[in-house]
Design an enzyme around this catalytic site. Structure first.
Site, PDB file in Angstrom:
ATOM      1  N   HIS A  80      53.886 -24.152   1.125  1.00 43.48           N
ATOM      2  CA  HIS A  80      53.940 -23.287  -0.222  1.00 43.48           C
ATOM      3  C   HIS A  80      53.955 -23.962  -1.462  1.00 43.48           C
ATOM      4  O   HIS A  80      54.345 -24.782  -1.702  1.00 43.48           O
ATOM      5  CB  HIS A  80      55.079 -22.333  -0.166  1.00 43.48           C
ATOM      6  CG  HIS A  80      56.319 -22.712   0.068  1.00 43.48           C
ATOM      7  ND1 HIS A  80      57.525 -22.173   0.319  1.00 43.48           N
ATOM      8  CD2 HIS A  80      56.829 -23.971   0.006  1.00 43.48           C
ATOM      9  CE1 HIS A  80      58.412 -22.852   0.494  1.00 43.48           C
ATOM     10  NE2 HIS A  80      58.352 -24.228  -0.017  1.00 43.48           N
ATOM     11  N   ASN A  81      52.943 -23.030  -2.345  1.00 44.48           N
ATOM     12  CA  ASN A  81      52.966 -23.735  -3.524  1.00 44.48           C
ATOM     13  C   ASN A  81      52.243 -25.129  -3.857  1.00 44.48           C
ATOM     14  O   ASN A  81      52.220 -25.698  -4.967  1.00 44.48           O
ATOM     15  CB  ASN A  81      54.265 -23.881  -4.156  1.00 44.48           C
ATOM     16  CG  ASN A  81      54.896 -22.363  -4.711  1.00 44.48           C
ATOM     17  OD1 ASN A  81      55.579 -21.936  -3.734  1.00 44.48           O
ATOM     18  ND2 ASN A  81      54.400 -21.560  -5.700  1.00 44.48           N
TER      19      ASN A  81
END
Length: 356
Positions: A245-246
């Site tokens: 994520h991210n």
């Protein structure tokens, strides 16, 4: 499927090339230099195999412009700047013949929910599911059993192979290619331990894949905890890669098989990562950096770094360390011999002093 190419056909497909010699027959298949028979196309890209050219029975061989040999009777060379790239262009045409683009339309077994928008020129294959609010662009192909989540966006001329999933609110740009088993927008791995229990942290962001990205089989691109995970234009990702994520991957990066990139790490443009490398979270990897296979990266890297090993270190230092490690058994043996010799000398010296 059968192919039959004249040497002029191949030059036309490649868009360049200088022909030397004349093949005795059409090209009907592709083979390596050693295995090739009359009727085969072969190529020389790696000079390691230069000696195989003279003995090759291939009808046509793609060779570098400066290759110093000449074709045998009934054989032709096509001299090119990049033989491997030329072969790729030829195979692109063969691939188009092997897997022709299906005609526009929706298979009767596909489920398209109310509110979804599918361009009339797209193809939706058997057992696909397209949720409400999703958009499928012009000329895009969804093969069998593709899932497109609510409010997801898939741009024009994409190709999604069987059993791929683009989860809710995620986005694909133009000409994105997903191989079987790819998941775009799986939940990021986030938990907060409280009183001995792992409480799930909701992952409410999305994943965005820019134009001309290709992603290999069974690779997972996690949605962001918030905001977005992003894969930059033109980047190519191999099979079995995990992007957390991210993470932000820059433009035109190459990420090979079994790489893992932890959350919130940012890659610049033209980064190359070798197989089974692992990157910890919250790192900044500068543009044009090269990370060797099985490296473990735990710190930021400046642009144009070249590292390998775990923990990762500059390539030339890692090479020296590798050589030194291979000499450790001999070094320990020598130290043990020296200790024994010194011990013997010390013992004899003490005895001499006592006699005096």
């Amino acid at each position: 499927m059968r192919i039959a190419y004249k040497v002029e056909d191949l030059v036309h497909l490649v868009g360049e090339g200088r022909v030397e010699g004349q093949p005795a027959q059409l090209v009907t298949s592709i083979a390596s230099l050693k295995q090739a028979q009359p009727g085969d196309l072969a190529f020389l890209s790696n000079l390691k195999y230069k000696a195989d050219v003279a003995a090759s029975r291939a009808s046509i061989i793609l060779v570098p412009e400066d290759y110093d040999g000449h074709p045998a009777e009934g054989q032709a060379f096509v001299r090119l700047a990049k033989p491997s790239l030329a072969l790729a262009r030829i195979c692109r045409e063969i691939e188009r013949l092997l897997w022709p683009k299906p005609p526009a339309g929706v298979h009767p077994s596909a489920l398209i929910q109310s509110g979804a928008q599918v361009d009339a020129s797209a193809y939706i294959g058997p057992l696909c599911v397209i949720e409400s609010g999703a958009q499928i662009g012009a000329g895009t192909v969804l093969q069998a059993q593709v899932y497109v989540g609510r409010e997801a966006r898939i741009g024009p001329d994409c190709w999604l192979m069987p059993h791929t999933a683009v989860m809710e609110y995620c986005q694909l740009g133009r000409r994105v290619r997903l191989h079987s088993g790819v998941v775009i927008g799986s939940d990021g791995f986030g938990y907060d331990t409280n009183k001995g229990l792992h409480e799930k942290i909701p992952q409410i962001g999305r994943a965005v894949i820019e134009d001309d990205v290709e992603i290999g089989a069974n690779t997972a691109i996690d949605r962001a905890r918030f905001n977005e995970t992003r894969i930059g234009e033109g980047s190519k990702i191999d099979n079995l890669v995990q992007i957390a994520h991210n993470v932000v991957v820059g433009k035109h990066c190459l990420i090979t098989a079994q790489v893992g990139i932890s959350g919130s790490t940012i890659l610049g443009d033209y980064v190359v990562i070798g197989g089974q490398a692992g990157l910890t979270g919250h790192l900044h990897i500068g543009s044009q950096t090269m990370i060797g296979a099985q490296s473990g990266v735990t710190h930021d890297l400046e642009a144009k770094s070249y590292v390998r090993d775990s923990p990762a270190m500059p390539y030339m230092i890692a090479q020296k360390v590798h050589v030194l490690k291979s000499r450790l058994p001999d070094l320990f043996k020598r130290v043990a011999t020296l200790e024994e010799t010194i011990g013997q000398l010390g013992g004899s010296g003490t005895g001499s002093q006592r006699k005096k």
